[in-house]
Design a protein around this motif. Structure first.
Motif, PDB file in Angstrom:
ATOM      1  N   LEU A 175      17.199 -36.799   9.220  1.00 36.49           N
ATOM      2  CA  LEU A 175      16.353 -36.959  10.057  1.00 36.49           C
ATOM      3  C   LEU A 175      15.109 -38.191  10.062  1.00 36.49           C
ATOM      4  CD1 LEU A 175      15.281 -33.707  11.698  1.00 36.49           C
ATOM      5  CD2 LEU A 175      16.945 -34.758  13.127  1.00 36.49           C
ATOM      6  N   SER A 176      15.416 -38.758  10.739  1.00 38.02           N
ATOM      7  CA  SER A 176      14.404 -40.251  10.284  1.00 38.02           C
ATOM      8  C   SER A 176      13.140 -40.654  11.427  1.00 38.02           C
ATOM      9  CB  SER A 176      15.946 -41.828   9.512  1.00 38.02           C
ATOM     10  OG  SER A 176      14.903 -42.757   9.060  1.00 38.02           O
ATOM     11  N   ALA A 177      12.217 -41.253  11.306  1.00 37.29           N
ATOM     12  CA  ALA A 177      11.295 -41.379  11.285  1.00 37.29           C
ATOM     13  C   ALA A 177      12.035 -43.049  11.967  1.00 37.29           C
ATOM     14  CB  ALA A 177      10.083 -41.560  11.483  1.00 37.29           C
ATOM     15  N   ASP A 178      12.034 -43.521  13.183  1.00 40.37           N
ATOM     16  CA  ASP A 178      12.187 -44.630  13.888  1.00 40.37           C
ATOM     17  C   ASP A 178      11.401 -45.285  15.189  1.00 40.37           C
ATOM     18  OD1 ASP A 178      14.649 -47.150  13.955  1.00 40.37           O
ATOM     19  OD2 ASP A 178      14.552 -46.648  16.104  1.00 40.37           O
ATOM     20  N   PHE A 179      10.520 -46.239  15.347  1.00 39.34           N
ATOM     21  CA  PHE A 179       9.726 -47.379  16.684  1.00 39.34           C
ATOM     22  C   PHE A 179      10.975 -46.868  17.725  1.00 39.34           C
ATOM     23  CE2 PHE A 179       7.597 -48.397  12.899  1.00 39.34           C
ATOM     24  CZ  PHE A 179       6.001 -47.481  13.378  1.00 39.34           C
ATOM     25  N   GLY A 180      12.012 -47.245  17.255  1.00 37.12           N
ATOM     26  CA  GLY A 180      12.921 -47.145  18.942  1.00 37.12           C
ATOM     27  C   GLY A 180      13.427 -46.094  19.483  1.00 37.12           C
ATOM     28  N   PRO A 181      13.966 -46.110  20.546  1.00 34.98           N
ATOM     29  CA  PRO A 181      14.403 -44.688  21.173  1.00 34.98           C
ATOM     30  C   PRO A 181      15.168 -44.251  20.355  1.00 34.98           C
ATOM     31  CG  PRO A 181      15.541 -47.169  21.883  1.00 34.98           C
ATOM     32  CD  PRO A 181      14.713 -46.990  21.075  1.00 34.98           C
ATOM     33  N   ASP A 182      15.579 -42.187  20.682  1.00 38.58           N
ATOM     34  CA  ASP A 182      15.833 -41.711  19.765  1.00 38.58           C
ATOM     35  C   ASP A 182      17.508 -42.150  19.829  1.00 38.58           C
ATOM     36  OD1 ASP A 182      13.773 -39.859  19.354  1.00 38.58           O
ATOM     37  OD2 ASP A 182      14.632 -38.839  21.451  1.00 38.58           O
ATOM     38  N   ARG A 183      18.401 -41.986  18.681  1.00 35.04           N
ATOM     39  CA  ARG A 183      19.771 -42.884  18.938  1.00 35.04           C
ATOM     40  C   ARG A 183      20.126 -41.921  17.376  1.00 35.04           C
ATOM     41  NH1 ARG A 183      19.804 -47.058  14.731  1.00 35.04           N
ATOM     42  NH2 ARG A 183      17.679 -47.379  14.022  1.00 35.04           N
ATOM     43  N   VAL A 184      21.422 -42.030  17.640  1.00 32.85           N
ATOM     44  CA  VAL A 184      21.955 -41.330  16.218  1.00 32.85           C
ATOM     45  C   VAL A 184      23.475 -42.248  15.568  1.00 32.85           C
ATOM     46  CG1 VAL A 184      24.553 -40.549  18.076  1.00 32.85           C
ATOM     47  CG2 VAL A 184      24.077 -38.935  15.463  1.00 32.85           C
ATOM     48  N   GLU A 185      23.076 -42.743  13.636  1.00 33.77           N
ATOM     49  CA  GLU A 185      23.846 -43.072  13.645  1.00 33.77           C
ATOM     50  C   GLU A 185      25.254 -41.946  12.574  1.00 33.77           C
ATOM     51  OE1 GLU A 185      24.001 -46.062   9.435  1.00 33.77           O
ATOM     52  OE2 GLU A 185      22.360 -46.466  11.178  1.00 33.77           O
ATOM     53  N   TYR A 186      26.848 -42.815  12.943  1.00 32.60           N
ATOM     54  CA  TYR A 186      27.872 -41.852  11.902  1.00 32.60           C
ATOM     55  C   TYR A 186      28.083 -42.251  11.016  1.00 32.60           C
ATOM     56  CZ  TYR A 186      27.587 -39.059  17.048  1.00 32.60           C
ATOM     57  OH  TYR A 186      27.609 -37.712  18.110  1.00 32.60           O
ATOM     58  N   ARG A 187      28.294 -41.313  10.351  1.00 32.71           N
ATOM     59  CA  ARG A 187      28.355 -41.947   8.935  1.00 32.71           C
ATOM     60  C   ARG A 187      29.621 -41.051   7.917  1.00 32.71           C
ATOM     61  NH1 ARG A 187      22.824 -42.828   5.969  1.00 32.71           N
ATOM     62  NH2 ARG A 187      22.256 -44.714   7.317  1.00 32.71           N
ATOM     63  N   GLY A 188      30.585 -41.131   7.195  1.00 24.79           N
ATOM     64  CA  GLY A 188      30.983 -40.177   7.428  1.00 24.79           C
ATOM     65  C   GLY A 188      31.712 -39.867   5.583  1.00 24.79           C
ATOM     66  N   GLY A 189      31.950 -38.968   4.978  1.00 27.58           N
ATOM     67  CA  GLY A 189      31.765 -38.431   3.255  1.00 27.58           C
ATOM     68  C   GLY A 189      30.717 -38.144   2.628  1.00 27.58           C
ATOM     69  N   MET A 190      30.683 -38.075   1.406  1.00 22.41           N
ATOM     70  CA  MET A 190      29.983 -38.112   0.593  1.00 22.41           C
ATOM     71  C   MET A 190      28.703 -38.095   0.321  1.00 22.41           C
ATOM     72  SD  MET A 190      31.939 -35.730  -2.338  1.00 22.41           S
ATOM     73  CE  MET A 190      30.919 -33.627  -2.215  1.00 22.41           C
ATOM     74  N   GLN A 191      27.506 -37.760   0.542  1.00 22.57           N
ATOM     75  CA  GLN A 191      26.334 -39.195   0.647  1.00 22.57           C
ATOM     76  C   GLN A 191      25.103 -38.081  -0.142  1.00 22.57           C
ATOM     77  OE1 GLN A 191      24.534 -40.914   3.709  1.00 22.57           O
ATOM     78  NE2 GLN A 191      22.143 -40.543   3.189  1.00 22.57           N
ATOM     79  N   PHE A 192      24.451 -38.831  -1.610  1.00 21.63           N
ATOM     80  CA  PHE A 192      23.712 -38.971  -2.186  1.00 21.63           C
ATOM     81  C   PHE A 192      22.414 -39.460  -2.450  1.00 21.63           C
ATOM     82  CE2 PHE A 192      27.682 -36.726  -3.632  1.00 21.63           C
ATOM     83  CZ  PHE A 192      27.856 -35.887  -3.887  1.00 21.63           C
ATOM     84  N   ASP A 193      21.993 -38.990  -2.971  1.00 24.90           N
ATOM     85  CA  ASP A 193      20.240 -40.131  -3.226  1.00 24.90           C
ATOM     86  C   ASP A 193      20.564 -40.742  -4.584  1.00 24.90           C
ATOM     87  OD1 ASP A 193      19.707 -39.004  -0.353  1.00 24.90           O
ATOM     88  OD2 ASP A 193      18.536 -37.809  -0.788  1.00 24.90           O
ATOM     89  N   ARG A 194      21.076 -40.937  -4.907  1.00 27.57           N
ATOM     90  CA  ARG A 194      20.812 -41.595  -5.651  1.00 27.57           C
ATOM     91  C   ARG A 194      21.623 -43.725  -5.574  1.00 27.57           C
ATOM     92  NH1 ARG A 194      18.165 -38.231  -7.238  1.00 27.57           N
ATOM     93  NH2 ARG A 194      18.837 -36.924  -9.535  1.00 27.57           N
ATOM     94  N   GLY A 195      20.590 -45.331  -6.079  1.00 28.73           N
ATOM     95  CA  GLY A 195      21.388 -45.900  -5.700  1.00 28.73           C
ATOM     96  C   GLY A 195      21.346 -46.348  -6.824  1.00 28.73           C
ATOM     97  N   TYR A 196      22.218 -47.900  -6.365  1.00 27.43           N
ATOM     98  CA  TYR A 196      22.527 -48.401  -8.032  1.00 27.43           C
ATOM     99  C   TYR A 196      21.178 -48.424  -9.267  1.00 27.43           C
ATOM    100  CZ  TYR A 196      21.031 -52.699  -4.528  1.00 27.43           C
ATOM    101  OH  TYR A 196      20.126 -52.555  -4.434  1.00 27.43           O
ATOM    102  N   ILE A 197      22.131 -49.056  -9.985  1.00 26.97           N
ATOM    103  CA  ILE A 197      20.987 -48.837 -11.196  1.00 26.97           C
ATOM    104  C   ILE A 197      20.879 -50.480 -11.451  1.00 26.97           C
ATOM    105  CG2 ILE A 197      22.660 -46.744 -12.788  1.00 26.97           C
ATOM    106  CD1 ILE A 197      24.056 -49.381 -13.463  1.00 26.97           C
ATOM    107  N   SER A 198      20.496 -51.206 -10.369  1.00 20.29           N
ATOM    108  CA  SER A 198      20.455 -52.723 -11.213  1.00 20.29           C
ATOM    109  C   SER A 198      20.487 -53.210  -9.778  1.00 20.29           C
ATOM    110  CB  SER A 198      20.971 -53.588 -11.970  1.00 20.29           C
ATOM    111  OG  SER A 198      20.235 -54.601 -11.977  1.00 20.29           O
TER     112      SER A 198
END
Length: 544
Positions: A175-198
């Motif tokens: 769930l994420s806040a947004d200033f626009g209307p309610d909407r959904v974005e579909y993504r497949g696969g495994m998601q983790f809270d880690r970004g690139y190292i550089s």
């Protein structure tokens, strides 16, 4: 430190008053027609909420004995939220009703231990009755209704139901806040809270992300050193037309510089992220990634070294996307049988795990292995509105998920009324006075959620309760304020939230009823600078 004490009736009265204050604070928020509570913050904007546990966390009373009652009732809301994610206000109202009704019985000389013992036995009968009334959701309108009632917003309820119907209850939904209307974005696969190292690895300078198709994945829980092994891996992937994603515990500065150089000089991207999670959950997450991609986990416990990595140890995925905060692995090439076996193992662990934190972690792993993710953007014109609607969306998502997994019962407080009717029909031979009193207390308490719901809808509570007693399915539809057949109108509550609210309320009520002494610290701290300060307050210390 000196202590303050209260005994017997005074102690129970203080606890009951504290619980009642909290119940009054959250009572008006119950149901889709519930109002809002505005919470002041020392710094920043006020918080606007109708979530029971959020409101309870903000309440502290001046009277320290009464404040102990607030803390106990808060625990009921917190535990309900941990397990069911919804029903927090109901648990506080039930606890308050049980405690207030018990006060009168105790004042007439009923033994508190006998009373709580009978409440425990009768409560178990009620919980068993409620579980027997549950049924599975079989259509989309029912799921929409569960989500809409919990959110107090039919549009948001429809969106959440659409996502759950498409991805299933085991999917990973953010769930994420947004200033626009309610909407959904579909993504497949495994998601983790880690970004690139550089950030130098990002090939898309506008989105600042790395989008790799046909990606090979190296997985290890060791620190990655620099060396020829990285160059050999990157060359092997480049020759075969694969990008390379490296997942390691950490990286030496030299290794980071080498990976950036390989990414800039090669035809295919080379990306690196730090391993997700912490402690034992990190090992399990990396094992899940290895199974999902069909790779080998180069684990420290198994004696592997990152320099041993070769083409045979890599996993593969159709696509990998890495940005500053997340990475997603899409359509892993792991064996479907292995992935299904891993999911079954996690489900078996879930069936025997009771600790809420561990259950949440197991559910996260299960949803990631399912390979389905989505982000629901909850809109609002201001930041305050966004936060309030996010809380509603979270309640709705939890309620709908539990409804799909565990089943539902009739909503609108009617199931509690049916349980009270069952209790009234029980005729135990040679019932003691304390048992009869416990039966009366529990029946009256079970009516309280429906009374509060009727008040918030502008209906007469007494009429609403009597209508519910007189039918097997007719009750108050809080969405439109009309009396309807709740089964036909698809007005349901998840059986998890209904049972957990009552179980936690009974637990708190028993503690308050059996309390005989309250002990708190004294607050004898004085401000030495109070009053006229001729010398900055020194005169208060004898330094005039």
């Amino acid at each position: 430190m000196p202590k303050l004490l209260q005994f017997k009736e005074d102690a129970r009265r203080s606890l009951a008053e504290g619980v009642h204050v909290l119940a009054r604070a959250v009572r008006g928020t119950l149901g889709p027609k519930g109002r809002l509570v505005i919470l002041d913050r020392p710094i920043g904007k006020p918080i606007v909420s109708n979530d029971g546990v959020t409101i309870a966390n903000e309440i502290e009373l001046v009277d320290r004995f009464q404040n102990m009652g607030v803390q106990l009732a808060r625990e009921a809301a917190f535990q309900t939220n941990e397990i069911a994610g919804d029903g927090t206000t109901t648990s506080v109202l039930l606890a308050d009703a049980l405690i207030q009704q018990a006060q009168a019985a105790l004042n007439h000389g009923v033994n508190p231990v006998d009373l709580t013992g009978h409440l425990e036995l009768l409560g178990q009968q009620v919980l068993q009755f409620i579980r027997e009334q549950h049924f599975n959701l079989t259509d989309r309108p029912g799921l929409e209704a569960v989500a809409a009632i919990a959110a107090g917003d039919q549009r948001l309820g429809r969106l959440i139901a659409e996502v759950l119907e498409r991805l299933g209850s085991e999917s990973h939904i953010e769930l994420s806040a947004d200033f626009g209307p309610d909407r959904v974005e579909y993504r497949g696969g495994m998601q983790f809270d880690r970004g690139y190292i550089s950030h130098h690895l990002a090939r898309d300078s506008q989105r600042m992300q790395i989008d790799m198709s046909n990606a090979a994945v190296l997985i290890t829980d060791l620190k990655m050193p620099h060396g020829p092994h990285l160059e050999e891996l990157a060359e092997a992937c480049d020759e075969r037309g694969y990008a390379l994603l490296i997942i390691a515990e950490d990286y030496t500065p030299e290794a980071i510089a080498q990976i950036v150089l390989l990414n800039e000089s090669g035809n295919r991207p080379v990306a690196a992220v730090r391993a997700p999670e912490f402690g034992p959950w990190r090992t399990l997450a990396l094992e899940d990634i290895a199974i999902f991609t069909g790779g080998r986990f180069l684990a420290r416990d198994l004696g592997f070294a990152p320099t041993q990595a070769n083409w045979a140890s890599l996993g593969f995925a159709e696509r990998v996307v890495v940005d500053h905060d997340h990475f997603v692995i899409l359509n892993g090439r792991g064996s479907p049988e292995a992935v299904a076996g891993r999911k079954n193992t996690i489900r078996e662990q879930l069936s025997v795990t009771e600790q809420p934190f561990e259950r949440d972690k197991l559910m996260e792993r299960l949803t990631r292995l399912s390979g389905n993710t989505a982000v629901i953007y909850v809109g609002g014109l201001t930041g305050v509105e966004q936060k309030e609607r996010l809380q509603r969306a979270e309640d709705a998502l939890n309620a709908a998920r539990n409804a799909l997994r565990e089943g539902v019962v009739l909503g609108g407080g009617v199931t509690y009324i049916h349980a009270a009717r069952m209790l009234k029909d029980l005729n135990a031979p040679e019932s003691s006075g304390s048992r009869i009193m416990a039966q009366t207390i529990l029946c009256q308490a079970l009516e309280e959620p429906l009374r509060a719901l009727a008040e918030n809808c502008g209906r007469d509570p007494e009429d609403t309760v009597q209508i519910a007693y007189g039918s097997t399915s007719v009750g108050l539809n809080a969405l439109n304020g009309e009396y309807q057949d709740l089964r036909q109108a698809h007005i349901f509550d998840s059986v998890t939230s209904v049972t957990q609210s009552l179980a936690n309320a009974l637990s708190v009520a028993k503690m308050v009823i059996n309390a005989t002494v309250l002990i708190v610290d004294t607050l004898d701290v004085t401000d030495p600078t109070a009053g006229p300060a001729r010398g900055g307050g020194e005169e208060r210390f004898g330094m005039e």
